[in-house]
Design an enzyme around this catalytic site. Structure first.
Site, PDB file in Angstrom:
ATOM      1  N   HIS A 173       0.968  -1.115  -0.024  1.00  0.00           N
ATOM      2  CA  HIS A 173       0.094  -0.062  -0.184  1.00  0.00           C
ATOM      3  C   HIS A 173       0.951   1.332   0.074  1.00  0.00           C
ATOM      4  CE1 HIS A 173      -3.536   2.364   0.314  1.00  0.00           C
ATOM      5  NE2 HIS A 173      -4.188   1.606   1.022  1.00  0.00           N
ATOM      6  N   GLU A 400      -9.467  -0.904 -19.954  1.00  0.00           N
ATOM      7  CA  GLU A 400      -9.837  -1.548 -21.219  1.00  0.00           C
ATOM      8  C   GLU A 400      -8.337  -2.404 -21.590  1.00  0.00           C
ATOM      9  OE1 GLU A 400     -11.779  -2.994 -23.840  1.00  0.00           O
ATOM     10  OE2 GLU A 400     -12.892  -1.356 -23.488  1.00  0.00           O
TER      11      GLU A 400
END
Length: 457
Positions: A173, A400
Site C-alpha cells: 500500500h 480496457e
C-alpha cells in the site's frame, strides 16, 4: 428496472474452499531498461500504510487472447512498467540517518506467477461474494524469492478450464492508493496494447512532505499515538488483522435502495430547510453502515459508548496548490465522525448524513497539512471503530485491456473486522456491494439492523 430488497436476505451461496490452483512458473521479472538507482522519499501518509493490498481481476475467455498470450503480454507490460514506475521493482528500507522508511529504487524486480485452476470460471461461485479462497489467485508461494525478500509487487495469472482467467495483483500500500493504482492499471493496459501511456505518473512525494517546522493546527482525535496505546486495547490499530473468528458477508443496496435512503435523509431533515447537497450516495451509504456497525456491538450496559467512523477522502483537489491528478503515491486521509451509540439509534437519519459530510468538508488544505505534520511528530495510526474504504467509484472494472474489460474486480478478503469495503455490483449498475467481516454474533445483529432500517425507511 431493479427491484428493491431483492437479495437482502438471500442465503450465502456455497463457497468453494479450494480452487485447485496449480503453480506452473514463478519468477522475478526486471525493468526492461536500465533504471537510475535512487531512494524515493515516502510521505507520512505512505509510511503508515506498510501492508499489502491484494486484488483479483476476472476476465472471460477471448479467442484472440488465450491465457498463454495474456501471460506473455502482461509480463512484457509489467517489465516496461517497472521503468515508468521505477520504485515498483525496488524494496522498502529504513534510512538510518533520517530514521524514515524509504523506497530503494533498484532493479531487484517484481514477481510474476503463472498458474491454472481445475475449474471453469462460472464454477467458482458469485465473483462479488467475499470468498477467502480467492487468496489462491494472488501469489501465496514464496519459494521463488530470496530468503527475506519482500517485493513491492507480484502479479499472478491463473487460467480457468473455460479459457477465462484471473489476474491477481499484490502491491504494498506504500506504492499506491486506489486512484493511483487505477492509473497504474490504465498504464499497464496501454502498454499491453502497444499504445502510449494513458497517464504520465507524478512521483514527487515531497509534495506531501511535512512543513518545517511541523505545525499541528487542529486537534486530531481520529489519530492515535502508538505511545498512547494501552496493552488492554490491542485493536487500536485499525489495519491490524483480527485473531478472532470472523464471518464474511456481502450486503447489497440496489439503486432503488440508495434512492430510498436519500429520500429518508431529506424527509428526516429537522428544519426542512437544511442543505440537501450533502445527500450523496456515498454519504447516505456511509451513514447507514455507521448506524448498523455501531449498534451491532452496542448494549444497554454502556449507554454512553461512542462510535467513530473513519472514511477515506482524496486530498488531491483539496490542497493548495492542488496535487497533480497523476500523483502516484497515497493522497488519501481519513475523515471522521463521532457520536454516542444512543444518538446513532435515536437521531434522525439526516443528522448522521450531515455528520459524514461535515467530516469530509473539514478536510481543507490546512487540515490535511496539519494531519501530515502530526505524523511528523507522532508515530501513530488512524483511530476509529470502523473504516469505510470505498472502491465503489474507482473504476477498476472500466480498464480496457487488449483482452477486454474485467468481468469483475475485488479485493481478497482480509481478517480485519473494522474495515468495511464498498464495491460496484457485478455487471455494473448503480447499486453497491458492501463487504463486511464481523464476529458471528455481531454479524447476526448487523444483518438484522441492516434489513430493519432498510424496510423502515
Amino acid at each position: 428496472m431493479e427491484t428493491s430488497n431483492n437479495n437482502h436476505d438471500a442465503p450465502p451461496p456455497p463457497l468453494l474452499k479450494d480452487l485447485k490452483v496449480t503453480i506452473h512458473n514463478a519468477s522475478m521479472i526486471f525493468p526492461s531498461k536500465e533504471i537510475e538507482r535512487k531512494s524515493l522519499f515516502l510521505s507520512n501518509i505512505d509510511k503508515v500504510l506498510n501492508f499489502d493490498v491484494e486484488t483479483v481481476h476476472f476476465f472471460g475467455a477471448h479467442k484472440d487472447f488465450p491465457p498463454h498470450v495474456v501471460n506473455e503480454r502482461l509480463k512484457n507490460a509489467l517489465e516496461d512498467a517497472l521503468v515508468v514506475y521505477d520504485f515498483l521493482g525496488g524494496r522498502l528500507k529504513l534510512n538510518y540517518d533520517t530514521k524514515r522508511l524509504e523506497m530503494d529504487c533498484n532493479p531487484e524486480g517484481a514477481g510474476f506467477v503463472v498458474a491454472s485452476s481445475e475449474y471453469n470460471l462460472d464454477q467458482i461461485g458469485d465473483l462479488d461474494y467475499p470468498n477467502p479462497a480467492f487468496a489462491q489467485l494472488v501469489h501465496q508461494n514464496k519459494d521463488f524469492l530470496k530468503d527475506g525478500d519482500v517485493p513491492l509487487c507480484v502479479a499472478q495469472v491463473t487460467s480457468f478450464k473455460c479459457g477465462g482467467f484471473a489476474i491477481g495483483i499484490s502491491t504494498s500500500h506504500t506504492t499506491f492508493d486506489g486512484l493511483s493504482f487505477k492509473t497504474f492499471l490504465d498504464n499497464i493496459a496501454s502498454i499491453a496494447a502497444k499504445k502510449p501511456l494513458a497517464v504520465t505518473p507524478c512521483h514527487d512525494r515531497h509534495l506531501l512532505a511535512a512543513r518545517s517546522p511541523p505545525r499541528v493546527t487542529f486537534p486530531h482525535p481520529e489519530m492515535l499515538k502508538l505511545s498512547d496505546q494501552l496493552p488492554t486495547c490491542p485493536e487500536s490499530n485499525i489495519f491490524e488483522a483480527s485473531t478472532e473468528q470472523l464471518d464474511f458477508k456481502v450486503f447489497k443496496l440496489t439503486s432503488n435502495d440508495i434512492t430510498k435512503l436519500k429520500e429518508e435523509a431529506r424527509n428526516s431533515s429537522i428544519s426542512g430547510g437544511l442543505s440537501t447537497k450533502c445527500v450523496t450516495g456515498f454519504n447516505v451509504i456511509t451513514a447507514y453502515i455507521w448506524r448498523c456497525k455501531a449498534l451491532s456491538c452496542y448494549n444497554d450496559e454502556n449507554p454512553n459508548r461512542s462510535s467513530t467512523i473513519l472514511y477515506a477522502v482524496d486530498i488531491r483537489s483539496r490542497l493548495n496548490p492542488p496535487l497533480p491528478k497523476s500523483y502516484a503515491g497515497n493522497a488519501v486521509l481519513t475523515a471522521y465522525a463521532t457520536a454516542k451509540c444512543k444518538e446513532l439509534e435515536e437521531w434522525p437519519f439526516m443528522k448522521l448524513v450531515e455528520m459524514v459530510r461535515e467530516g469530509a468538508t473539514r478536510m481543507t488544505n490546512e487540515y490535511a497539512r496539519s494531519i501530515i505534520d502530526w505524523g511528523e511528530i507522532n508515530n501513530g495510526f488512524p483511530n476509529g471503530e470502523v473504516l469505510v474504504s470505498s472502491w465503489w467509484r474507482l473504476g477498476f472494472e472500466e480498464v480496457e485491456y487488449p483482452w477486454g474489460k474485467p468481468k469483475y474486480c475485488c479485493p481478497v478478503v482480509y481478517h480485519k473486522k473494522d474495515i468495511i469495503l464498498l464495491f460496484p455490483p457485478v455487471g455494473g449498475g448503480e447499486g453497491v456491494s458492501i463487504i463486511v467481516a464481523l464476529p458471528p454474533k455481531e454479524m447476526e445483529k448487523f444483518h438484522g439492523l441492516f434489513n430493519k432500517f432498510l424496510t423502515s425507511h
